[in-house]
Design a protein around this motif. Sequence first.
Motif, PDB file in Angstrom:
ATOM      1  N   SER B  66       0.830  -1.203   0.000  1.00  0.00           N
ATOM      2  CA  SER B  66       0.000   0.000   0.000  1.00  0.00           C
ATOM      3  C   SER B  66       0.866   1.255   0.000  1.00  0.00           C
ATOM      4  O   SER B  66       0.554   2.234  -0.679  1.00  0.00           O
ATOM      5  CB  SER B  66      -0.926  -0.014   1.217  1.00  0.00           C
ATOM      6  N   VAL B  70       0.787   4.054  -3.059  1.00  0.00           N
ATOM      7  CA  VAL B  70       0.447   5.461  -2.848  1.00  0.00           C
ATOM      8  C   VAL B  70       1.582   6.370  -3.319  1.00  0.00           C
ATOM      9  O   VAL B  70       1.338   7.397  -3.971  1.00  0.00           O
ATOM     10  CB  VAL B  70       0.125   5.712  -1.364  1.00  0.00           C
ATOM     11  N   VAL B  82       1.470  10.529   3.567  1.00  0.00           N
ATOM     12  CA  VAL B  82       1.273   9.109   3.297  1.00  0.00           C
ATOM     13  C   VAL B  82       0.688   8.409   4.513  1.00  0.00           C
ATOM     14  O   VAL B  82      -0.265   7.622   4.401  1.00  0.00           O
ATOM     15  CB  VAL B  82       2.609   8.453   2.898  1.00  0.00           C
ATOM     16  N   ARG B  85      -2.939   9.319   4.955  1.00  0.00           N
ATOM     17  CA  ARG B  85      -3.788   8.746   3.926  1.00  0.00           C
ATOM     18  C   ARG B  85      -4.033   7.261   4.126  1.00  0.00           C
ATOM     19  O   ARG B  85      -5.109   6.742   3.865  1.00  0.00           O
ATOM     20  CB  ARG B  85      -3.185   8.979   2.543  1.00  0.00           C
ATOM     21  N   LEU B  86      -3.002   6.570   4.585  1.00  0.00           N
ATOM     22  CA  LEU B  86      -3.133   5.125   4.755  1.00  0.00           C
ATOM     23  C   LEU B  86      -3.607   4.754   6.150  1.00  0.00           C
ATOM     24  O   LEU B  86      -3.812   3.572   6.450  1.00  0.00           O
ATOM     25  CB  LEU B  86      -1.796   4.433   4.462  1.00  0.00           C
ATOM     26  N   GLY B  87      -3.731   5.745   7.014  1.00  0.00           N
ATOM     27  CA  GLY B  87      -4.202   5.442   8.356  1.00  0.00           C
ATOM     28  C   GLY B  87      -3.185   4.707   9.203  1.00  0.00           C
ATOM     29  O   GLY B  87      -3.554   3.940  10.086  1.00  0.00           O
ATOM     30  N   ILE B  88      -1.918   4.902   8.922  1.00  0.00           N
ATOM     31  CA  ILE B  88      -0.893   4.297   9.762  1.00  0.00           C
ATOM     32  C   ILE B  88      -0.129   5.408  10.465  1.00  0.00           C
ATOM     33  O   ILE B  88      -0.096   6.549  10.001  1.00  0.00           O
ATOM     34  CB  ILE B  88       0.072   3.417   8.947  1.00  0.00           C
ATOM     35  N   THR B 164     -11.938   3.225   1.940  1.00  0.00           N
ATOM     36  CA  THR B 164     -10.655   3.336   1.252  1.00  0.00           C
ATOM     37  C   THR B 164     -10.226   4.789   1.215  1.00  0.00           C
ATOM     38  O   THR B 164      -9.265   5.113   0.577  1.00  0.00           O
ATOM     39  CB  THR B 164     -10.759   2.787  -0.177  1.00  0.00           C
TER      40      THR B 164
END
Lengths: 164, 164
Positions: B66, B70, B82, B85-88, B164
């Motif tokens: 992922s 991205v 980033v 956006r990826l929720g990390i 998403t």
Amino acid sequence: MTATAAQSSPRKRAGNGAAPRDIADDIGLDALVGHAGYAVRRFQIWIFQDFIRTLGDVDIRPTQYSVLTVIGANPGLSQMAVAKRLGIERARLVHLLDSLEQRKLVKRVKSKADRRSHALHLTTQGETALAKFKRLAAEHERHVEEKIGKENRAQLLRILAGFT
Amino acid sequence: MTATAAQSSPRKRAGNGAAPRDIADDIGLDALVGHAGYAVRRFQIWIFQDFIRTLGDVDIRPTQYSVLTVIGANPGLSQMAVAKRLGIERARLVHLLDSLEQRKLVKRVKSKADRRSHALHLTTQGETALAKFKRLAAEHERHVEEKIGKENRAQLLRILAGFT
DNA sequence: GAAAGATTGTTGTTGACGACAACAATTGTC
DNA sequence: GACAATTGTTGTCGTCAACAACAATCTTTC
């Protein structure tokens, strides 16, 4: 992180070093959309967070809840049986049961038939507690319905029924 | 696992005292069925395992994929962008990028506009590698289709599109 | 223009979780 | 009775989310 779920504005961007300011909240995932695993992962994180929050007062996490539920529905199971049914390692179940037994929700009874194994039972305290947990879990399920819609939740359960 | 079919052997089991016996392979989950979180968790575990196995030769895990996707679609993003956006967590992204940079797939370019941040780019090697990863990921998606059905997968993506 | 506050990347810790390996006690098999 | 398999337990290792703290750097404010 309630994503605004904004629809994708067709923003094609050539990222050089010049001030990527506006797009910080509107990054195109492009190839990531269309991957089932990514959507499922994000959804699962959301669901677990809501579950943990909804059952926060009673301090019960999803795995603990599943263990209690299985034992409540099938008293006398061995640790091995519970672990296999829930798809968790028996080594991990040991710690889970240590915690639940310490909280007087579950008791390990030495099985007479097989002296290696323990028969798992809910305590009376555990049964009344589980009843409360189930009410809170039902509330959590309502949150899921509000999030994705009632029919969609039913669809989801139908599609994934094979994994339970 | 994958005990979809009833592979029940008429094996006898030592139940003690109370009710149930001979249920080692056929434990009723009862209340657990109907919980979206449980089904989603099991499905997500299956999906990740298949993803990891399918991309095993190139040694790429879902989160790494992922991140690469991205960055590939939005070159020049900062780590913060980033991560959000990826929720990390950005703390976690540090290690992920360390690994990917060590493998010469990603490079951190010091941003001139904001000297605190890094502009993330794929290396040329990273771009060709990502193309291969995408082919393997598509193969993984076909596995998902085989598992739950083509229309069901599409339904799933539609239902979970908001995450998403 | 300098002080105060916020942001970015980084390091570290904690805890939940899955995967494995090893072990003692017990059971099943031959 | 010897030997293999199972059950619960302990331990290690790696992944991952959630925080906390920090230096460097922007941004805001007076």
